[in-house]
Scaffold this motif. Sequence first.
Motif, PDB file in Angstrom:
ATOM      1  N   ARG A   1      58.225 -28.034 -12.113  1.00  0.00           N
ATOM      2  CA  ARG A   1      56.841 -27.704 -11.755  1.00  0.00           C
ATOM      3  C   ARG A   1      56.101 -26.952 -12.857  1.00  0.00           C
ATOM      4  O   ARG A   1      54.905 -26.693 -12.728  1.00  0.00           O
ATOM      5  N   THR A   2      56.803 -26.609 -13.935  1.00  0.00           N
ATOM      6  CA  THR A   2      56.148 -26.008 -15.098  1.00  0.00           C
ATOM      7  C   THR A   2      55.818 -27.038 -16.171  1.00  0.00           C
ATOM      8  O   THR A   2      55.115 -26.717 -17.142  1.00  0.00           O
ATOM      9  N   LEU A   3      56.309 -28.263 -16.039  1.00  0.00           N
ATOM     10  CA  LEU A   3      56.196 -29.238 -17.134  1.00  0.00           C
ATOM     11  C   LEU A   3      54.744 -29.520 -17.511  1.00  0.00           C
ATOM     12  O   LEU A   3      54.409 -29.591 -18.695  1.00  0.00           O
ATOM     13  N   GLY A   4      53.878 -29.689 -16.521  1.00  0.00           N
ATOM     14  CA  GLY A   4      52.480 -30.010 -16.810  1.00  0.00           C
ATOM     15  C   GLY A   4      51.771 -28.922 -17.585  1.00  0.00           C
ATOM     16  O   GLY A   4      51.242 -29.162 -18.689  1.00  0.00           O
ATOM     17  N   PRO A   5      51.711 -27.690 -17.039  1.00  0.00           N
ATOM     18  CA  PRO A   5      50.976 -26.650 -17.763  1.00  0.00           C
ATOM     19  C   PRO A   5      51.582 -26.281 -19.108  1.00  0.00           C
ATOM     20  O   PRO A   5      50.848 -25.961 -20.055  1.00  0.00           O
TER      21      PRO A   5
ATOM     22  N   ARG B   1      51.824 -35.379 -10.889  1.00  0.00           N
ATOM     23  CA  ARG B   1      50.421 -35.611 -11.243  1.00  0.00           C
ATOM     24  C   ARG B   1      49.964 -34.634 -12.318  1.00  0.00           C
ATOM     25  O   ARG B   1      49.249 -35.008 -13.254  1.00  0.00           O
ATOM     26  N   SER B   2      50.371 -33.386 -12.197  1.00  0.00           N
ATOM     27  CA  SER B   2      50.003 -32.386 -13.202  1.00  0.00           C
ATOM     28  C   SER B   2      50.548 -32.771 -14.573  1.00  0.00           C
ATOM     29  O   SER B   2      49.859 -32.641 -15.596  1.00  0.00           O
ATOM     30  N   PHE B   3      51.775 -33.245 -14.597  1.00  0.00           N
ATOM     31  CA  PHE B   3      52.404 -33.616 -15.859  1.00  0.00           C
ATOM     32  C   PHE B   3      51.637 -34.741 -16.554  1.00  0.00           C
ATOM     33  O   PHE B   3      51.278 -34.635 -17.742  1.00  0.00           O
TER      34      PHE B   3
END
Length: 505
Positions: free
Chosen positions: A220-224, A392-394
């Motif tokens: 869950r940190t990959l995107g930011p 989606r964030s990634f």
Amino acid sequence: MASPVELVERSLADATRDEFDRRVTEQAANLTTAVRNGRLANPGFALGLECELYAVADDTRLARLPGEVFDGPCERELGLHNAELHTAPSPFAVEGIENQVTQLRRQYQRAQRAANRHDVELVLDGMWTVPPPEGTVSYLSEVDEHGDVTVAENMTVSPRYYAIDNDVLDRAEGTLSLTVPGTVRDFPSILFESLTSSIQPHVQVPDPELFPRYHNTAIRTLGPVLALATNSPLLPPDLYDVDDPYELLETTFHELRIPVFEQSVNAGWAKVRFPDDIRTTTDVVDNLVADPTCAPFLREWIAGEDSETFDDQFWELGHKRGTFWRWLRGVIGGQPVGEGDQWSIRIEYRPLPTQPTITGVVGFQCLVAGLLRGLVSADHPLPELDHGAAERSFYSAVESGLDADLEWITADGVRTTNAEEIYEEIFDFARSGLREQGVPTELVETYLRPIELRWDRRTTPSRWKLARVREQLDRTDSLEVAIREMQTEYVRRAGTTAAFAYWGQ
């Protein structure tokens, strides 16, 4: 030993695949038993790192690397222009971080000196953009046929690389396609993946029972985190077919490395992709076994005498892990740290492009390690963010960099899409995680503050590159010239001691 082509022919045989899969299943069962018996426990956290580079000649054109570069700790990668540095693991503490920096800098300087003796320079960058004299398409497409085996002329001589290439080509019926803004190209080899270079921070987790928490938090940190790191917004200009280069600059992805790697392998199967959550530590083994087999080899073909090392006991399983391509993955074994005995488990954080400076590379190593340590230590509710939102964030970060649509769960359990809130937590928890490991404030700020400034100033290497190309286009009206001028300036700045955040806009 058999020739590379003969080994590829063996690898592609049905009998080899059957025997390989049998050994993988047997070794996985033994490893699962070891996991359940507590063999992965270690006295502390540890750090490691892989860093890929490529070579250019004096005119910044892509260049093949001389063999002398690989006489030291530098290793070959997919293309003849590629190289990889990797640090030995060290404890996650102030001395360990300093050791990582020292190792990486010494390796880089040694490899650079060897390259310079042949009028070649190694570049810290996420993607090369000035083609060799024969042009990008020719360089990436020149192949020889040896019976049923295809050999890319500019691929490193390696039975493993050749076998992967041929396995993927078989599934793709001989042609692989690259489709990104501004180009649609077909290639006869996976070699176009060698456009890219990456860094991969490793974080060894001492308590295997907590590994699923670390793994699912990291996803869950990959995107930011990727949004702060983007560094591959452009391909070599001779791959483009565009009427309006300004429109290309508006529509291109900030991190082309991701689609390039995915499309170089994924025809016919989803081998390279966003990672799944895990429920238990043994899922790391189960997911590896379940992944489609690619380019199987048997130990006796290339390995030495039998021994009791971890790698020898689980040779085929380790070989399969080499084609378990996820943007984050758990890895068991092979990194003894301190009092460890090679039975360990670590996170490999894989989506980040190579950064312009050693300071930036180690900065992201500290950011990743500190962030995961800080979030899990605080029992942060981030794992409650649904997996689809993390994915989606990634991919939004891949396309839009710092303008990505990011999703997050705050420490108070509130879902947010506010990037200010997200990055405030990211740097707060990264700092707390580093402090928890005894890293003094001065060293924390040395490596985190330049990364934080990227967010404060809304700048990343990809934004810098696009801005420079836009400025050059205003002067030249030639995309080729504009990209070459940008890349020349980038190469001049890369590898210096100045952190990227201080390059200016």
